[in-house]
Design an enzyme around this catalytic site. Structure first.
Site, PDB file in Angstrom:
ATOM      1  N   SER A 286      -9.638  -5.952 -19.101  1.00  0.00           N
ATOM      2  CA  SER A 286      -9.234  -5.520 -20.427  1.00  0.00           C
ATOM      3  C   SER A 286      -7.761  -5.141 -20.402  1.00  0.00           C
ATOM      4  O   SER A 286      -7.373  -4.191 -19.729  1.00  0.00           O
ATOM      5  CB  SER A 286     -10.080  -4.311 -20.845  1.00  0.00           C
ATOM      6  OG  SER A 286      -9.405  -3.573 -21.825  1.00  0.00           O
TER       7      SER A 286
ATOM      8  N   VAL B 234       0.166   1.275 -10.025  1.00  0.00           N
ATOM      9  CA  VAL B 234       0.895   1.652  -8.814  1.00  0.00           C
ATOM     10  C   VAL B 234       0.309   0.837  -7.658  1.00  0.00           C
ATOM     11  O   VAL B 234      -0.487  -0.065  -7.877  1.00  0.00           O
ATOM     12  CB  VAL B 234       0.785   3.178  -8.537  1.00  0.00           C
ATOM     13  CG1 VAL B 234       1.697   3.961  -9.455  1.00  0.00           C
ATOM     14  CG2 VAL B 234      -0.653   3.653  -8.645  1.00  0.00           C
TER      15      VAL B 234
ATOM     16  N   LYS C 263       9.397  -4.582   4.485  1.00  0.00           N
ATOM     17  CA  LYS C 263       9.128  -3.204   4.935  1.00  0.00           C
ATOM     18  C   LYS C 263       8.847  -3.196   6.437  1.00  0.00           C
ATOM     19  O   LYS C 263       7.984  -3.934   6.916  1.00  0.00           O
ATOM     20  CB  LYS C 263       7.912  -2.672   4.159  1.00  0.00           C
ATOM     21  CG  LYS C 263       7.418  -1.327   4.646  1.00  0.00           C
ATOM     22  CD  LYS C 263       6.207  -0.846   3.839  1.00  0.00           C
ATOM     23  CE  LYS C 263       5.620   0.409   4.459  1.00  0.00           C
ATOM     24  NZ  LYS C 263       4.342   0.808   3.852  1.00  0.00           N
TER      25      LYS C 263
ATOM     26  N   THR D 203      -2.413   2.284   2.602  1.00  0.00           N
ATOM     27  CA  THR D 203      -3.573   1.635   3.217  1.00  0.00           C
ATOM     28  C   THR D 203      -4.561   1.011   2.229  1.00  0.00           C
ATOM     29  O   THR D 203      -5.423   0.231   2.634  1.00  0.00           O
ATOM     30  CB  THR D 203      -4.342   2.668   4.068  1.00  0.00           C
ATOM     31  OG1 THR D 203      -4.364   3.916   3.371  1.00  0.00           O
ATOM     32  CG2 THR D 203      -3.699   2.853   5.412  1.00  0.00           C
TER      33      THR D 203
ATOM     34  N   ILE E 207      -4.456  -1.239  -0.243  1.00  0.00           N
ATOM     35  CA  ILE E 207      -4.484  -2.699  -0.430  1.00  0.00           C
ATOM     36  C   ILE E 207      -5.015  -3.359   0.847  1.00  0.00           C
ATOM     37  O   ILE E 207      -5.790  -4.314   0.795  1.00  0.00           O
ATOM     38  CB  ILE E 207      -3.095  -3.224  -0.839  1.00  0.00           C
ATOM     39  CG1 ILE E 207      -2.759  -2.656  -2.234  1.00  0.00           C
ATOM     40  CG2 ILE E 207      -3.046  -4.738  -0.843  1.00  0.00           C
ATOM     41  CD1 ILE E 207      -1.322  -2.859  -2.667  1.00  0.00           C
TER      42      ILE E 207
HETATM   43  P1  FAD Z   1      -7.079  -0.713 -11.309  1.00  0.00           P
HETATM   44  O1  FAD Z   1      -5.697  -1.169 -11.077  1.00  0.00           O
HETATM   45  O2  FAD Z   1      -7.286   0.546 -12.058  1.00  0.00           O
HETATM   46  O3  FAD Z   1      -7.826  -1.879 -12.091  1.00  0.00           O
HETATM   47  C1  FAD Z   1      -9.032  -1.667 -12.794  1.00  0.00           C
HETATM   48  C2  FAD Z   1      -9.339  -2.867 -13.636  1.00  0.00           C
HETATM   49  O4  FAD Z   1     -10.593  -2.673 -14.262  1.00  0.00           O
HETATM   50  C3  FAD Z   1      -8.322  -3.096 -14.753  1.00  0.00           C
HETATM   51  O5  FAD Z   1      -8.096  -4.479 -14.916  1.00  0.00           O
HETATM   52  C4  FAD Z   1      -9.038  -2.561 -15.967  1.00  0.00           C
HETATM   53  O6  FAD Z   1      -8.601  -3.157 -17.171  1.00  0.00           O
HETATM   54  C5  FAD Z   1     -10.473  -2.958 -15.638  1.00  0.00           C
HETATM   55  N1  FAD Z   1     -11.461  -2.181 -16.378  1.00  0.00           N
HETATM   56  C6  FAD Z   1     -11.796  -0.877 -16.239  1.00  0.00           C
HETATM   57  N2  FAD Z   1     -12.735  -0.540 -17.135  1.00  0.00           N
HETATM   58  C7  FAD Z   1     -13.016  -1.661 -17.845  1.00  0.00           C
HETATM   59  C8  FAD Z   1     -13.887  -1.970 -18.925  1.00  0.00           C
HETATM   60  N3  FAD Z   1     -14.677  -1.061 -19.503  1.00  0.00           N
HETATM   61  N4  FAD Z   1     -13.888  -3.228 -19.404  1.00  0.00           N
HETATM   62  C9  FAD Z   1     -13.088  -4.191 -18.868  1.00  0.00           C
HETATM   63  N5  FAD Z   1     -12.239  -3.949 -17.846  1.00  0.00           N
HETATM   64  C10 FAD Z   1     -12.208  -2.713 -17.361  1.00  0.00           C
HETATM   65  N6  FAD Z   1      -2.212   1.243  -2.341  1.00  0.00           N
HETATM   66  C11 FAD Z   1      -1.432   0.691  -1.408  1.00  0.00           C
HETATM   67  O7  FAD Z   1      -1.908  -0.144  -0.635  1.00  0.00           O
HETATM   68  N7  FAD Z   1      -0.127   1.043  -1.299  1.00  0.00           N
HETATM   69  C12 FAD Z   1       0.432   1.990  -2.078  1.00  0.00           C
HETATM   70  O8  FAD Z   1       1.618   2.257  -1.962  1.00  0.00           O
HETATM   71  C13 FAD Z   1      -0.384   2.645  -3.024  1.00  0.00           C
HETATM   72  N8  FAD Z   1       0.093   3.626  -3.816  1.00  0.00           N
HETATM   73  C14 FAD Z   1      -0.738   4.254  -4.692  1.00  0.00           C
HETATM   74  C15 FAD Z   1      -0.289   5.345  -5.424  1.00  0.00           C
HETATM   75  C16 FAD Z   1      -1.160   6.030  -6.251  1.00  0.00           C
HETATM   76  C17 FAD Z   1      -0.690   7.246  -6.991  1.00  0.00           C
HETATM   77  C18 FAD Z   1      -2.493   5.586  -6.421  1.00  0.00           C
HETATM   78  C19 FAD Z   1      -3.437   6.294  -7.363  1.00  0.00           C
HETATM   79  C20 FAD Z   1      -2.929   4.485  -5.722  1.00  0.00           C
HETATM   80  C21 FAD Z   1      -2.081   3.821  -4.842  1.00  0.00           C
HETATM   81  N9  FAD Z   1      -2.522   2.759  -4.092  1.00  0.00           N
HETATM   82  C22 FAD Z   1      -1.731   2.202  -3.141  1.00  0.00           C
HETATM   83  C23 FAD Z   1      -3.832   2.184  -4.340  1.00  0.00           C
HETATM   84  C24 FAD Z   1      -3.670   0.919  -5.213  1.00  0.00           C
HETATM   85  O9  FAD Z   1      -3.009   1.278  -6.397  1.00  0.00           O
HETATM   86  C25 FAD Z   1      -5.010   0.292  -5.496  1.00  0.00           C
HETATM   87  O10 FAD Z   1      -5.652   0.037  -4.276  1.00  0.00           O
HETATM   88  C26 FAD Z   1      -4.848  -1.016  -6.216  1.00  0.00           C
HETATM   89  O11 FAD Z   1      -3.964  -0.921  -7.279  1.00  0.00           O
HETATM   90  C27 FAD Z   1      -6.184  -1.519  -6.680  1.00  0.00           C
HETATM   91  O12 FAD Z   1      -6.612  -0.838  -7.832  1.00  0.00           O
HETATM   92  P2  FAD Z   1      -7.908  -1.374  -8.565  1.00  0.00           P
HETATM   93  O13 FAD Z   1      -7.757  -2.836  -8.802  1.00  0.00           O
HETATM   94  O14 FAD Z   1      -9.105  -0.904  -7.825  1.00  0.00           O
HETATM   95  O15 FAD Z   1      -7.923  -0.560  -9.945  1.00  0.00           O
END
Ligand code: FAD
Length: 486
Positions: free
Chosen positions: A38, A46, A77, A336, A338
């Site tokens: 979405s 981030v 890096k 860590t 990713i």
């Molecule tokens: P998100 O990016 O939140 O994606 C969630 C997805 O689900 C989105 O597309 C959203 O639209 C979808 N979604 C949610 N609910 C619904 C719904 N109801 N209907 C349809 N779609 C929905 N990792 C590293 O390896 N190095 C870093 O330097 C690092 N820094 C970070 C700093 C911070 C402050 C934080 C919080 C995290 C950091 N991370 C880092 C972790 C990294 O950001 C995540 O591992 C990575 O971005 C993966 O996130 P994700 O895809 O799980 O979640």
């Protein structure tokens, strides 16, 4: 057992698109892949600093490095600069390189400790090419032999992966998931039901919905083990700024009185953020501190991100695997998360339930995932607990009871300078040693094998190693010049 022919990925952040890239590349033709995301909800925005394992994963999904570096504004890096972590005015680099040369009997740092005790050794980083290259701001890829990772723009990375996946036949569905439908008899997930009523059925589901954890948490009710007693930082504020100088080839992690700040150099901008414990610092004070310290113009409004450190008790439950934020989160000090997505995807493919989900495979997956994230947790706590700072937050981190696994490891190093890498553990002996020494943990003794060397030989060997490092680093271009070229 239902054979898996159709995989539905819920979420299109870094986790969702990496999963899509892996499945379309490796299982295209054998399983259909659908990704639901979405744009209105968006991603966490981030997660821009990585560790060297990213390169092996990129090979698996067929990413060309130059192509990727151009498309995502990436920089290179060589490690992380920890500033103010042991004391406010101290700094050390945890680099990705190996240090010196080890023997079967003793790791290099034992020889270094012996020489150091005799006043015959330099700082330990002087014996590591990546460390010295980082310190001098130099870098080269290709056949330089350096062990490196990337900083990249998270939004561009997701876009880059999406384009590749769609070209490979992936179906992307835009919209909000309203509910998760479970199979009446078995309880497995049957489908995602969208707000407009569309039903997206699948045999297997990946929960990549971020902290919302719509499938693994809300629908399947798998619990979350909370680690806040060891890692009480629970908020971050991120802001992007224009670059004001050459990009350094490392991430900066700068401690403050209730947490730390990151600075990640990309080609076109800097990623900045502050991580803090809300029990010790208010959102307003954290934001003010972040904005005071950034250089360049701010490109986006600062955003508060709330998180809870811990892990999903089972990342694989029934016909669902949770990746990244949905499955657990340890704060980003060592970049860590990713990596954990990538290793989980590698393992998922090794155990892929082509003929149906087996409880034994899920248990194996969960067991390895647990050991891995606990290893990361201990490594992060290490940075905090070995500090000599005065503020209440840092005193608490120093005085808290540690997980047994970490307390034993620290005691072992303190008594004998012994360090180890357990199986399924990410961080090498070199990593543990760099951080323990960087945080000023002084061992009382070390392996005396170094004393068996003839007089002068140890000093001569170390001198030669340092000269080799100096020679190798001198031949490298400045990181920014290298970036401009590629
Ligand atoms: P998100 O990016 O939140 O994606 C969630 C997805 O689900 C989105 O597309 C959203 O639209 C979808 N979604 C949610 N609910 C619904 C719904 N109801 N209907 C349809 N779609 C929905 N990792 C590293 O390896 N190095 C870093 O330097 C690092 N820094 C970070 C700093 C911070 C402050 C934080 C919080 C995290 C950091 N991370 C880092 C972790 C990294 O950001 C995540 O591992 C990575 O971005 C993966 O996130 P994700 O895809 O799980 O979640």
């Amino acid at each position: 057992m239902t054979a898996v022919r159709r995989v539905v990925i819920a979420g299109g952040g870094t986790a969702g698109w990496l999963a899509a890239a892996m499945l379309t590349k490796q299982l295209g033709g054998m399983v259909d892949v659908v990704l639901v995301e979405s744009e209105e909800i968006g991603t966490v925005g981030v997660g821009e600093s990585t560790i060297p394992t990213v390169r092996a994963f990129h090979d698996i999904i067929g990413v060309d490095e130059r192509d990727f570096v151009r498309a995502t504004g990436a920089s290179f890096k060589l490690g992380i600069s920890f500033e103010g972590w042991s004391r406010p005015d101290e700094r050390y680099i945890h680099s990705f390189g190996t240090i010196g040369r080890s023997t079967w009997m003793a790791d290099f740092h034992h020889f270094w400790l012996e020489a150091r005790a005799n006043g015959q050794a330099d700082e330990i980083g002087r014996y590591c090419v990546e460390h010295e290259a980082a310190r001098e701001g130099r870098f080269a890829g290709g056949d330089s032999g350096l062990n490196y990772a990337f900083h990249f723009d998270a939004a561009r990375y997701a876009r880059y992966l999406r384009e590749r996946c769609e070209a490979d036949g992936l179906t992307r569905v835009e919209g909000k998931i309203a509910r998760v439908e479970r199979d009446g008899e078995g309880g497995d997930i049957a489908a995602l039901v969208m707000e407009d009523g569309t039903r997206i059925a699948g045999d297997f589901f990946l929960d990549c919905t971020g902290f919302r954890a719509l499938l693994i948490g809300d629908a399947l009710g798998v619990g979350y083990e909370d680690w806040r007693q060891w890692l009480p930082t629970d908020r971050a504020i991120a802001v992007q700024t224009t670059a004001t100088g050459p990009a350094v080839p490392y991430t900066r992690a700068i401690a403050h009185d209730a947490g730390w700040q990151w600075r990640i150099p990309l080609q076109h901008r800097l990623g900045n953020g502050i991580v803090y414990a809300s029990d010790y610092l208010s959102d307003d004070a954290a934001q003010a501190r972040l904005l005071e310290s950034v250089t360049g113009e701010t490109l986006i409004e600062p955003r508060v991100i709330r998180f809870r450190t811990g892990r999903r008790v089972r990342a694989w439950e029934r016909n669902c695997v949770a990746l990244s934020l949905a499955g657990g989160f340890v704060e980003p000090l060592e970049s860590t998360s990713i990596h954990l997505i990538m290793i989980a995807l590698t393992r998922l493919l090794q155990l892929f339930p082509f003929d149906g989900v087996s409880a034994a495979a899920a248990a194996r997956f969960n067991d390895m995932a647990q050991r891995e994230i606990e290893g990361v947790r201990d490594f992060i706590i290490l940075h905090y607990t070995l500090n000599q700072r005065d503020e209440p937050f840092w005193q608490r981190m120093r005085d808290m009871p540690l997980p047994d696994s970490l307390a034993e490891r620290i005691a072992l190093f303190r008594e004998s300078a012994q360090a180890f890498q357990a199986s399924d553990e990410l961080f090498t002996v070199t990593s543990w040693v760099q951080v323990m020494l960087g945080q000023k943990l002084a061992p009382r003794a070390h392996n005396r094998v170094a004393r068996m060397m003839p007089a002068g030989r140890l000093q001569q060997t170390l001198g030669q190693l340092a000269a080799n490092v100096t020679g190798a680093v001198r031949g490298l271009p400045m990181h920014q010049a290298y970036l401009d070229r590629v």
